[in-house]
Design a protein around this motif. Structure first.
Motif, PDB file in Angstrom:
ATOM      1  N   LEU A 497       0.802  -1.221   0.000  1.00  0.00           N
ATOM      2  CA  LEU A 497       0.000   0.000   0.000  1.00  0.00           C
ATOM      3  C   LEU A 497       0.835   1.271   0.000  1.00  0.00           C
ATOM      4  N   CYS A 498       1.990   1.244   0.648  1.00  0.00           N
ATOM      5  CA  CYS A 498       2.691   2.490   0.944  1.00  0.00           C
ATOM      6  C   CYS A 498       4.079   2.634   0.334  1.00  0.00           C
ATOM      7  N   SER A 499       4.606   1.621  -0.311  1.00  0.00           N
ATOM      8  CA  SER A 499       5.967   1.743  -0.829  1.00  0.00           C
ATOM      9  C   SER A 499       6.034   1.230  -2.257  1.00  0.00           C
ATOM     10  N   SER A 500       7.075   1.653  -2.945  1.00  0.00           N
ATOM     11  CA  SER A 500       7.288   1.156  -4.299  1.00  0.00           C
ATOM     12  C   SER A 500       7.994  -0.192  -4.225  1.00  0.00           C
ATOM     13  N   ARG A 501       7.657  -1.079  -5.152  1.00  0.00           N
ATOM     14  CA  ARG A 501       8.273  -2.401  -5.204  1.00  0.00           C
ATOM     15  C   ARG A 501       8.896  -2.606  -6.574  1.00  0.00           C
ATOM     16  N   GLU A 502       9.864  -3.505  -6.616  1.00  0.00           N
ATOM     17  CA  GLU A 502      10.545  -3.750  -7.883  1.00  0.00           C
ATOM     18  C   GLU A 502       9.565  -4.351  -8.884  1.00  0.00           C
ATOM     19  N   PRO A 503       9.443  -3.764 -10.065  1.00  0.00           N
ATOM     20  CA  PRO A 503       8.486  -4.271 -11.041  1.00  0.00           C
ATOM     21  C   PRO A 503       9.048  -5.467 -11.809  1.00  0.00           C
ATOM     22  N   VAL A 504       8.208  -6.051 -12.623  1.00  0.00           N
ATOM     23  CA  VAL A 504       8.651  -7.086 -13.554  1.00  0.00           C
ATOM     24  C   VAL A 504       9.633  -6.450 -14.530  1.00  0.00           C
ATOM     25  N   MET A 505      10.785  -7.077 -14.710  1.00  0.00           N
ATOM     26  CA  MET A 505      11.801  -6.565 -15.628  1.00  0.00           C
ATOM     27  C   MET A 505      12.060  -7.598 -16.714  1.00  0.00           C
ATOM     28  N   PHE A 506      12.219  -7.124 -17.943  1.00  0.00           N
ATOM     29  CA  PHE A 506      12.353  -8.070 -19.053  1.00  0.00           C
ATOM     30  C   PHE A 506      13.799  -8.448 -19.374  1.00  0.00           C
ATOM     31  N   ASN A 507      14.745  -7.998 -18.570  1.00  0.00           N
ATOM     32  CA  ASN A 507      16.134  -8.389 -18.843  1.00  0.00           C
ATOM     33  C   ASN A 507      16.921  -8.703 -17.577  1.00  0.00           C
ATOM     34  N   ASP A 508      16.221  -9.224 -16.554  1.00  0.00           N
ATOM     35  CA  ASP A 508      16.917  -9.574 -15.319  1.00  0.00           C
ATOM     36  C   ASP A 508      17.186 -11.072 -15.202  1.00  0.00           C
ATOM     37  N   GLY A 509      16.875 -11.846 -16.260  1.00  0.00           N
ATOM     38  CA  GLY A 509      17.129 -13.275 -16.237  1.00  0.00           C
ATOM     39  C   GLY A 509      16.169 -14.061 -15.362  1.00  0.00           C
ATOM     40  N   MET A 510      15.043 -13.447 -14.997  1.00  0.00           N
ATOM     41  CA  MET A 510      14.074 -14.084 -14.114  1.00  0.00           C
ATOM     42  C   MET A 510      12.670 -13.982 -14.713  1.00  0.00           C
ATOM     43  N   VAL A 511      11.876 -15.028 -14.508  1.00  0.00           N
ATOM     44  CA  VAL A 511      10.438 -14.902 -14.753  1.00  0.00           C
ATOM     45  C   VAL A 511       9.803 -14.449 -13.447  1.00  0.00           C
ATOM     46  N   ASP A 512       8.720 -13.709 -13.543  1.00  0.00           N
ATOM     47  CA  ASP A 512       7.996 -13.247 -12.354  1.00  0.00           C
ATOM     48  C   ASP A 512       6.728 -14.079 -12.228  1.00  0.00           C
ATOM     49  N   MET A 513       6.816 -15.125 -11.409  1.00  0.00           N
ATOM     50  CA  MET A 513       5.709 -16.067 -11.240  1.00  0.00           C
ATOM     51  C   MET A 513       4.545 -15.415 -10.489  1.00  0.00           C
ATOM     52  N   PHE A 514       3.326 -15.796 -10.878  1.00  0.00           N
ATOM     53  CA  PHE A 514       2.141 -15.305 -10.170  1.00  0.00           C
ATOM     54  C   PHE A 514       1.113 -16.428 -10.058  1.00  0.00           C
ATOM     55  N   ARG A 515       0.228 -16.280  -9.134  1.00  0.00           N
ATOM     56  CA  ARG A 515      -0.939 -17.144  -8.986  1.00  0.00           C
ATOM     57  C   ARG A 515      -2.060 -16.264  -8.448  1.00  0.00           C
ATOM     58  N   TRP A 516      -3.263 -16.444  -8.970  1.00  0.00           N
ATOM     59  CA  TRP A 516      -4.313 -15.568  -8.467  1.00  0.00           C
ATOM     60  C   TRP A 516      -5.678 -16.239  -8.523  1.00  0.00           C
ATOM     61  N   LYS A 517      -6.537 -15.719  -7.678  1.00  0.00           N
ATOM     62  CA  LYS A 517      -7.959 -16.027  -7.661  1.00  0.00           C
ATOM     63  C   LYS A 517      -8.692 -14.695  -7.561  1.00  0.00           C
ATOM     64  N   PHE A 518      -9.999 -14.726  -7.649  1.00  0.00           N
ATOM     65  CA  PHE A 518     -10.724 -13.450  -7.667  1.00  0.00           C
ATOM     66  C   PHE A 518     -10.507 -12.648  -6.385  1.00  0.00           C
ATOM     67  N   LYS A 519     -10.288 -13.329  -5.266  1.00  0.00           N
ATOM     68  CA  LYS A 519     -10.030 -12.621  -4.012  1.00  0.00           C
ATOM     69  C   LYS A 519      -8.716 -11.846  -4.056  1.00  0.00           C
ATOM     70  N   SER A 520      -7.817 -12.278  -4.966  1.00  0.00           N
ATOM     71  CA  SER A 520      -6.515 -11.608  -5.052  1.00  0.00           C
ATOM     72  C   SER A 520      -6.657 -10.145  -5.433  1.00  0.00           C
ATOM     73  N   LEU A 521      -7.701  -9.819  -6.178  1.00  0.00           N
ATOM     74  CA  LEU A 521      -7.906  -8.428  -6.589  1.00  0.00           C
ATOM     75  C   LEU A 521      -8.087  -7.523  -5.375  1.00  0.00           C
ATOM     76  N   ALA A 522      -8.671  -8.074  -4.302  1.00  0.00           N
ATOM     77  CA  ALA A 522      -8.842  -7.296  -3.080  1.00  0.00           C
ATOM     78  C   ALA A 522      -7.574  -7.311  -2.231  1.00  0.00           C
ATOM     79  N   LYS A 523      -6.845  -8.422  -2.271  1.00  0.00           N
ATOM     80  CA  LYS A 523      -5.649  -8.535  -1.439  1.00  0.00           C
ATOM     81  C   LYS A 523      -4.475  -7.753  -2.001  1.00  0.00           C
TER      82      LYS A 523
END
Length: 649
Positions: A497-523
């Protein structure tokens, strides 16, 4: 050797005298190169009972020398008895002269055939170029949105960066066709901008793929003179980026049968060496001609095609032409920055040479639900999968809800981006309202994912958690999906809520894994998905025979299954780094600092030389068409899996 007695009467005509003189000359000058005319007459003299009959034969010398070349020396040089009682005897020097003449004829014939083949190839190339430059006529085609006299930036050799274009003329509500038409009216552009569909269709010798290859090699040399690399405009939807990448590899594939046409293998399966690939592989600039245009948007080339905005000044054509001019000016500007970009790929699991799953495509009638009702239950209908074959993953990958929605959308494409977005919403709402077809498990049941050898999905799997509580799982390589979803590192709620976080980057040699359900939109909260950076992803699916799972990559969807009902795996890791061009709208808040000071170059990726070599072989398999049979299921395999197989056509 004694005198030659051919048994000819003394009153022979002058042609016979000429034959005798040629043979006599040959005997006196055996150490000299033998003339074709001498070879012919010598052959005729020694290969039949008498020579009188030869005086009436009228044959072209090329054909006669061919006769010599086609007959072994021993057969062409008969004994004295078969030669009408002549005292002529062959020695080794005589035989070697005939063999030399035969070899000379074969070499000259080969040169002649090669020359004729080259001339035919050049003629076909010129024909392909002419067709490419011609304006195409379409019935009921509206006026070009850029006008009839739109001008693109004048390309200044020695100053501007050389480029090529691969554009889908059907994309962007036919904006691609209009842009190609403008290119044909401007010097340099008319020879460097290609209809991507025509290139893939023109793979015959002397076809448009050959023209593209020649221009790519020319652009490479022009760029080297400037100390840079060429650029490639990929114009279309999000899938066009990986399609354009495929065509570059296809054009650079070596062909051992055509080394004299520039297709000689440099030792790696390609016509460019590893060093040339690293230094001169074209940097991609994505032109937004699709619906979501996530690739173009994240690179800074816009979310809509150049000139799409409506203006109040009443001069939309002039405005559109001006914006198109500016867009191309940024592409060829040497000041435009380039960056590394990670490409991921679907690879066989470790220790295997091929994948253990098969692919099919969803089919059915256009509309809200394509599924067919059988025995009171709506079931999936499948067909043999077509192009493209999934290998390169440039943007994102997921299994579950979004993939099923994409598969249904592919049956209901529309002509404009706005209606396509509405179609995505319609299909999403329909899936939520419908019951799950029997060919799918509830939500993500049956799906397990490991990353870097450790369990990732479902979370807390060791406690018996199953995937039914989640709608979708996958990864981002770019920080933009469907013009809506973004990703950032997983963090506690206060940090979200209050700080910036590292975004998905397309050249850092990493995939950014995610998993979600509809409740995730609130979380989350909102559409900024929590992600976890990983080096690879192994999806394992377990289900009954007749069940499988939908997955999507870069906006293309397929249905994966095992014909025997066995467990199968989808393994994805980084396979290469490519250069990309950053556009004028590039936003560091979305991409992070992608200009990190590292050298920008192309290269196959792997933790070892053996892993890199596996990628190179996989790329060559892809462009040779060998992955088609490995991955795409046949009708028999779809039927063996107990699926409903749609009738062809």
């Amino acid at each position: 050797m004694g005198n030659v007695n051919c048994g000819c009467p003394s009153n022979v005509d002058t042609s016979a005298d000429r034959e005798h003189q040629l043979i006599a000359d040959w005997h006196e000058n055996k150490n000299q190169p033998i003339a074709k005319e001498q070879v012919f007459h010598l052959h005729k003299f020694v290969s039949a009972p008498g020579c009188a009959e030869f005086h009436i034969e009228q044959i072209e010398q090329e054909e006669l020398v061919g006769e010599v070349a086609g007959i072994p020396v021993e057969q062409a040089m008969p004994s004295a008895e078969t030669a009408g009682g002549s005292s002529y005897m062959m020695d080794d020097k005589d035989k070697s002269l005939i063999e030399a003449a035969k070899k000379e004829w074969e070499e000259e014939s080969a040169i002649k055939i090669k020359t004729e083949r080259q001339e035919a190839w050049r003629s076909d190339l010129e024909s392909a170029r002419t067709t490419m430059r011609e304006e195409q006529t379409h019935c009921n085609r509206p006026a070009n949105r850029y006008g009839t006299d739109a001008q693109l930036p004048v390309f200044e050799r020695g100053r501007h960066v050389p480029f090529l274009g691969l554009l889908n003329q059907l994309s962007g509500a036919m904006a691609g066709l209009d842009i190609l038409s403008v290119c044909k009216q401007n010097d340099y552009y008319r020879d460097r901008c290609f209809n991507i569909i025509d290139v893939i269709k023109g793979q015959r010798r002397g076809g448009l793929l050959d023209v593209f290859r020649i221009e790519l090699c020319l652009a490479k040399e022009e760029a080297l003179a400037l100390g840079t690399r060429p650029r490639l405009v990929s114009g279309g939807g999000d899938g066009t980026g990986s399609f354009a990448l495929f065509i570059v590899f296809l054009a650079l594939k070596a062909d051992d049968e055509r080394p004299d046409e520039g297709l000689q293998d440099t030792g790696n399966g390609f016509i460019w060496t590893d060093e040339e690939m690293a230094a001169s592989f074209p940097a991609i600039a994505q032109m937004p001609l699709g619906s979501a245009n996530d690739f173009a948007n994240i690179l800074g080339w816009g979310q809509k095609y150049p000139g799409d905005k409506k203006v109040a000044c009443g001069q939309p054509i002039r405005y559109a032409a001006m914006m198109l001019h500016r867009w191309w000016a940024a592409v060829i500007d040497p000041a435009s920055k380039i960056s590394n970009f990670d490409i991921w790929g679907i690879m066989p699991t470790k220790g295997q040479e091929s994948c253990d799953f098969k692919l099919a495509e969803l089919t059915g009638k256009r509309g809200t639900c394509p599924n067919e009702k059988i025995d009171g239950q709506k079931v999936l209908q499948l067909k043999e999968a077509g192009k493209p074959i999934p290998f390169f993953v440039c943007l994102y990958f997921s299994a579950g809800f979004g993939a099923y929605m994409t598969a249904r959308f592919q049956l209901n494409r529309h002509k404009t981006p706005i209606t396509n977005r509405c179609e995505y919403v319609r299909q999403a709402m329909a899936i939520i309202a419908e019951s799950t077809p029997p060919q799918l498990q509830l939500r993500l049941n049956g799906v397990e994912i490991d990353c870097e050898g450790k369990p990732y999905f479902p979370p807390r799997r060791e406690r018996g958690t199953r995937g039914r509580g989640y709608r979708e799982v996958g990864f981002y390589n770019i920080n933009w999906q469907a013009h809506a979803m973004h990703g950032a590192n997983r963090a506690p709620l206060p940090a979200r809520l209050c700080s910036s976080r590292e975004p998905v980057m397309f050249n850092d040699g990493m995939v950014d894994m995610f998993r979600w359900k509809f409740k995730s939109l609130a979380k989350n909260p909102g559409l900024r998905v929590q992600t976890d950076k990983k080096r690879d992803m192994l999806l394992k699916y377990s289900g009954k025979q007749g069940q499988g799972v939908f997955f999507q990559w870069d906006g293309e969807a397929r249905f994966a299954f095992s014909p025997t009902g066995d467990e199968f795996h989808i393994f994805i890791r980084k396979v290469m780094t490519i250069p990309v061009v950053l556009g004028p709208y590039h936003d560091k808040r979305l991409t992070g600092n992608v200009i990190d000071g590292q050298p920008v170059e192309f290269g196959f990726f792997g933790d070892s030389d053996d892993e890199k070599e596996k990628v190179r072989r996989r790329v060559l398999q892809s462009v040779r068409g060998e992955l088609d049979s490995e991955l795409n299921a046949t009708r028999e395999e779809i039927g063996a899996g107990s699926f409903i197989l749609a009738e062809p056509g």
